[in-house]
Write a protein that holds these residues in place. Structure first.
Motif, PDB file in Angstrom:
ATOM      1  N   VAL A 130       0.858  -1.187   0.000  1.00  0.00           N
ATOM      2  CA  VAL A 130       0.000   0.000   0.000  1.00  0.00           C
ATOM      3  C   VAL A 130       0.892   1.234   0.000  1.00  0.00           C
ATOM      4  O   VAL A 130       1.821   1.340   0.798  1.00  0.00           O
ATOM      5  CB  VAL A 130      -0.917   0.015   1.242  1.00  0.00           C
ATOM      6  CG1 VAL A 130      -1.778   1.264   1.264  1.00  0.00           C
ATOM      7  CG2 VAL A 130      -1.767  -1.248   1.303  1.00  0.00           C
ATOM      8  N   MET A 131       0.594   2.152  -0.916  1.00  0.00           N
ATOM      9  CA  MET A 131       1.322   3.427  -0.988  1.00  0.00           C
ATOM     10  C   MET A 131       0.333   4.552  -0.702  1.00  0.00           C
ATOM     11  O   MET A 131      -0.398   4.968  -1.601  1.00  0.00           O
ATOM     12  CB  MET A 131       1.987   3.585  -2.350  1.00  0.00           C
ATOM     13  CG  MET A 131       3.018   2.507  -2.628  1.00  0.00           C
ATOM     14  SD  MET A 131       3.837   2.721  -4.216  1.00  0.00           S
ATOM     15  CE  MET A 131       4.881   4.116  -3.838  1.00  0.00           C
ATOM     16  N   PRO A 132       0.270   5.027   0.545  1.00  0.00           N
ATOM     17  CA  PRO A 132      -0.700   6.082   0.874  1.00  0.00           C
ATOM     18  C   PRO A 132      -0.437   7.359   0.080  1.00  0.00           C
ATOM     19  O   PRO A 132       0.708   7.770  -0.098  1.00  0.00           O
ATOM     20  CB  PRO A 132      -0.476   6.337   2.366  1.00  0.00           C
ATOM     21  CG  PRO A 132       0.501   5.328   2.826  1.00  0.00           C
ATOM     22  CD  PRO A 132       1.108   4.657   1.657  1.00  0.00           C
ATOM     23  N   SER A 133      -1.512   7.985  -0.375  1.00  0.00           N
ATOM     24  CA  SER A 133      -1.398   9.175  -1.215  1.00  0.00           C
ATOM     25  C   SER A 133      -0.774  10.357  -0.483  1.00  0.00           C
ATOM     26  O   SER A 133      -0.210  11.240  -1.121  1.00  0.00           O
ATOM     27  CB  SER A 133      -2.776   9.571  -1.748  1.00  0.00           C
ATOM     28  OG  SER A 133      -3.641   9.887  -0.673  1.00  0.00           O
ATOM     29  N   TRP A 134      -0.847  10.367   0.834  1.00  0.00           N
ATOM     30  CA  TRP A 134      -0.323  11.503   1.604  1.00  0.00           C
ATOM     31  C   TRP A 134       1.147  11.323   2.004  1.00  0.00           C
ATOM     32  O   TRP A 134       1.710  12.170   2.688  1.00  0.00           O
ATOM     33  CB  TRP A 134      -1.184  11.756   2.842  1.00  0.00           C
ATOM     34  CG  TRP A 134      -1.232  10.593   3.792  1.00  0.00           C
ATOM     35  CD1 TRP A 134      -0.365  10.348   4.832  1.00  0.00           C
ATOM     36  CD2 TRP A 134      -2.169   9.525   3.789  1.00  0.00           C
ATOM     37  NE1 TRP A 134      -0.706   9.176   5.462  1.00  0.00           N
ATOM     38  CE2 TRP A 134      -1.818   8.655   4.843  1.00  0.00           C
ATOM     39  CE3 TRP A 134      -3.262   9.203   3.006  1.00  0.00           C
ATOM     40  CZ2 TRP A 134      -2.526   7.493   5.136  1.00  0.00           C
ATOM     41  CZ3 TRP A 134      -3.959   8.048   3.296  1.00  0.00           C
ATOM     42  CH2 TRP A 134      -3.608   7.217   4.341  1.00  0.00           C
TER      43      TRP A 134
END
Length: 153
Positions: free
Chosen positions: A102-106
């Motif tokens: 998972v690559m969080p957008s923030w």
């Protein structure tokens, strides 16, 4: 992990009930630690949980603002709406998702596994519930029990 989410939600709702007996001035009073106040800390707990789950699901972050949730009723509704959105995902969790990247957008150039994110969400809320317990005692009020035992989970 499902039971720990259910535990957190149960304890959160008991804290909301606790808050309903406390004047709003106390809930928004600036404090040391947490997100700055009792009410803002609850908003932060819900926002964090929703943001991370949406990241796992590949959905965009909503990034609500606390200024739009400045009453207990609004934060309680935010929590209910958030739970409705993520409950099925949590209850259908399987070990196959454990290693999903998972690559969080923030966060730029950061990735985590879905499993570590779920454990972070659980620990995050428990951490803040400890802060709420301290604030409760400072107000000379009995805190909500944090015991897992005896909750029927």
């Amino acid at each position: 992990m499902k039971l720990l989410f259910e535990y957190n939600w149960q304890v959160r709702n008991e804290w909301f009930e606790w808050c309903s007996h406390v004047p709003n001035e106390v809930l928004i009073h600036k404090r040391i630690g947490g997100a700055g106040s009792i009410l803002h800390t609850f908003f932060h707990i819900v926002d964090t949980e929703l943001s991370w789950i949406r990241a796992i699901e590949g959905k965009p972050d909503i990034a609500p603002q606390f200024s739009d949730y400045n009453s207990l009723a609004q934060v309680v509704q935010f929590s209910k709406d958030s739970n409705e959105e993520i409950k099925d995902f949590i209850l259908s969790w399987s070990t196959e998702l454990e290693r999903k990247t998972v690559m969080p957008s923030w966060m730029e150039n950061e990735s985590f596994t879905a499993g570590e994110i779920l454990r972070h969400i659980i620990a995050h809320e428990i951490h803040h519930i400890g802060q709420l317990s301290i604030w409760s005692r400072e107000l000379e009020l009995k805190p909500v029990s944090s015991n897992f035992i005896g909750r029927g989970l």
